[in-house]
Motif scaffolding. Sequence first.
Motif, PDB file in Angstrom:
ATOM      1  N   GLU A 184      54.483  28.074 -14.372  1.00 38.59           N
ATOM      2  CA  GLU A 184      54.471  26.748 -13.737  1.00 38.59           C
ATOM      3  C   GLU A 184      54.107  26.857 -12.272  1.00 38.59           C
ATOM      4  O   GLU A 184      53.343  26.031 -11.726  1.00 38.59           O
ATOM      5  N   PHE A 185      54.623  27.907 -11.594  1.00 41.75           N
ATOM      6  CA  PHE A 185      54.301  28.113 -10.174  1.00 41.75           C
ATOM      7  C   PHE A 185      52.816  28.404  -9.990  1.00 41.75           C
ATOM      8  O   PHE A 185      52.150  27.854  -9.091  1.00 41.75           O
ATOM      9  N   THR A 230      47.522  26.899  -8.082  1.00 44.85           N
ATOM     10  CA  THR A 230      46.062  26.934  -8.305  1.00 44.85           C
ATOM     11  C   THR A 230      45.480  25.528  -8.460  1.00 44.85           C
ATOM     12  O   THR A 230      44.279  25.327  -8.238  1.00 44.85           O
ATOM     13  N   SER A 231      46.314  24.545  -8.829  1.00 41.38           N
ATOM     14  CA  SER A 231      45.807  23.176  -8.983  1.00 41.38           C
ATOM     15  C   SER A 231      45.436  22.548  -7.656  1.00 41.38           C
ATOM     16  O   SER A 231      44.736  21.528  -7.629  1.00 41.38           O
ATOM     17  N   LEU A 239      55.989  25.496  -0.371  1.00 42.20           N
ATOM     18  CA  LEU A 239      56.049  24.160  -0.953  1.00 42.20           C
ATOM     19  C   LEU A 239      55.902  24.231  -2.466  1.00 42.20           C
ATOM     20  O   LEU A 239      56.654  23.584  -3.207  1.00 42.20           O
ATOM     21  N   ALA A 240      54.950  25.016  -2.956  1.00 36.01           N
ATOM     22  CA  ALA A 240      54.764  25.142  -4.402  1.00 36.01           C
ATOM     23  C   ALA A 240      55.994  25.770  -5.059  1.00 36.01           C
ATOM     24  O   ALA A 240      56.414  25.350  -6.152  1.00 36.01           O
ATOM     25  N   TYR A 241      56.549  26.783  -4.401  1.00 33.47           N
ATOM     26  CA  TYR A 241      57.728  27.459  -4.951  1.00 33.47           C
ATOM     27  C   TYR A 241      58.926  26.510  -5.025  1.00 33.47           C
ATOM     28  O   TYR A 241      59.635  26.441  -6.040  1.00 33.47           O
ATOM     29  N   SER A 242      59.142  25.694  -3.966  1.00 35.13           N
ATOM     30  CA  SER A 242      60.272  24.765  -3.940  1.00 35.13           C
ATOM     31  C   SER A 242      60.110  23.665  -4.971  1.00 35.13           C
ATOM     32  O   SER A 242      61.064  23.325  -5.695  1.00 35.13           O
ATOM     33  N   LEU A 243      58.896  23.111  -5.082  1.00 40.46           N
ATOM     34  CA  LEU A 243      58.675  22.047  -6.063  1.00 40.46           C
ATOM     35  C   LEU A 243      58.824  22.567  -7.486  1.00 40.46           C
ATOM     36  O   LEU A 243      59.372  21.881  -8.359  1.00 40.46           O
ATOM     37  N   THR A 244      58.327  23.778  -7.722  1.00 38.42           N
ATOM     38  CA  THR A 244      58.453  24.369  -9.057  1.00 38.42           C
ATOM     39  C   THR A 244      59.931  24.584  -9.417  1.00 38.42           C
ATOM     40  O   THR A 244      60.348  24.292 -10.546  1.00 38.42           O
ATOM     41  N   LEU A 245      60.720  25.102  -8.463  1.00 33.56           N
ATOM     42  CA  LEU A 245      62.141  25.335  -8.734  1.00 33.56           C
ATOM     43  C   LEU A 245      62.877  24.040  -9.033  1.00 33.56           C
ATOM     44  O   LEU A 245      63.690  23.972  -9.960  1.00 33.56           O
ATOM     45  N   VAL A 246      62.615  22.977  -8.256  1.00 32.60           N
ATOM     46  CA  VAL A 246      63.311  21.702  -8.470  1.00 32.60           C
ATOM     47  C   VAL A 246      62.991  21.152  -9.842  1.00 32.60           C
ATOM     48  O   VAL A 246      63.889  20.751 -10.611  1.00 32.60           O
ATOM     49  N   ALA A 247      61.715  21.135 -10.200  1.00 34.33           N
ATOM     50  CA  ALA A 247      61.327  20.589 -11.501  1.00 34.33           C
ATOM     51  C   ALA A 247      61.882  21.446 -12.630  1.00 34.33           C
ATOM     52  O   ALA A 247      62.352  20.936 -13.659  1.00 34.33           O
ATOM     53  N   PHE A 248      61.843  22.781 -12.440  1.00 32.80           N
ATOM     54  CA  PHE A 248      62.337  23.676 -13.486  1.00 32.80           C
ATOM     55  C   PHE A 248      63.843  23.507 -13.684  1.00 32.80           C
ATOM     56  O   PHE A 248      64.336  23.528 -14.805  1.00 32.80           O
TER      57      PHE A 248
END
Length: 444
Positions: free
Chosen positions: A288-289, A294-295, A336-345
């Motif tokens: 997911e990260f 990459t998106s 930012l990507a790492y934090s957003l991925t963790l919250v959603a996960f």
Amino acid sequence: MDTLKARTAEYDNVSSFLAASDPRSDDELRAELQQLRDTLERAESALASLRTELEEQTAADTALRDELQNAIRAARQSEQEVSAAADLVEARHAVVAQVPLDLSRLSRSATAIDQFSPFEFVVCPRCMQSLAARAVEDGHCLVCLQPDPVEGDIDPAAIEETRTALQQQLEDAQRIQQSDEAHLQTAQERSQQFSFVVTSLRRELDAQTRDAVSPRFDAIAEASSRVAALKASIDAITQLREPWARVRIIDADIRSLKVNRRQINKDIKEKSEQLKASQTLLGDLSAEFSRLLTSWNLPWVDTAVIDRDFYLPVVNGRPFESLQASGGGIATSVNLAYSLTLVAFGLDHSDVLVPSLLVIDSPRKAFGNNTSDRQRAAEIYSRFSTLADAYGERLQLIIADNDPPPITSDSFGRVDFDYENPMVPGVDHPGPDQVTRIESQSES
């Protein structure tokens, strides 16, 4: 495992040594020790009973002993009385013997006076020397030169009176002597009686002691020896059991180690299963990260994963610390990507404990302002909007940015701050004197 092997080897060695040194097992020693303790208890009880009987018999002998002591004291007093009476009788004998001597001397003196007073000696009656030429004072004897006796001394009546007095004195002394001799005889008889009583009491006490006390003394001595022997045997077996106690401790350690090993194996199995599950979750988180980063079409991103050992981002093979040190858009994008991925996960997986609150400060500050940067900012805010729409009240995002959002969305609540309105609406400022700057708190 090594500890278990060492303790097992020690257990086998000690057990073999004990079996070779003494054929009796620990259970046999324990049974023998219990039997000895029971026997010792009975022996001590018998010894206490014998001592009690001896004390009772001793108490019964006390009256006889007291009577014997009183008789001994009386016998000693009577012996002293006999000795004193004998001394007195001896003194009386001397007095009685002296009076006849005085009477004889008085008779000889009177006879001498009667016989020799008419004569005038001219020669010494002893050596026959002449006394005619001897100078003698008047009133003195021509032979002995002593003063002549006065008339009263040679008066026959006076001599007779003296003889009568001496005769009376002799009679009185003989009478007193007889009384003293009678007293001496009585004292001797009484002393003999007391001696007989002492002898009789001693014989009675000896017989009673011989028949009652002495056998008990022998029994007590024998019982005491038995008690001492039993205690020595108990001490010996106790010493033999001490190494077996070590064996029991080693055996208990072995059992405990086996239990711990089983528990550890169980924990390893559970942790392995959990690790497999977490590795699966970590793989999903890493994917997911990577997909999110990459998106955003970052030109410097080739590969992006989550490290399986430290659970931190690794981009293009560079660890998180190196990415942080580079700063700028790289560090901002990765964080930012790492934090957003963790919250959603965390919201998608209830067993992953991640806070549902995310505060982001100036997400566009490290980017530029060209077309691609604006496009990237729009994609980031689009991600914010997607999360807000997907999780609603389950998620709280607070974004502080210097510029308005590059996209519009009904999911955002917007609050503008300026010098005229520096506070969140509805929250009153307490005044400059009532607040402390964070910088000041850090310095203090």
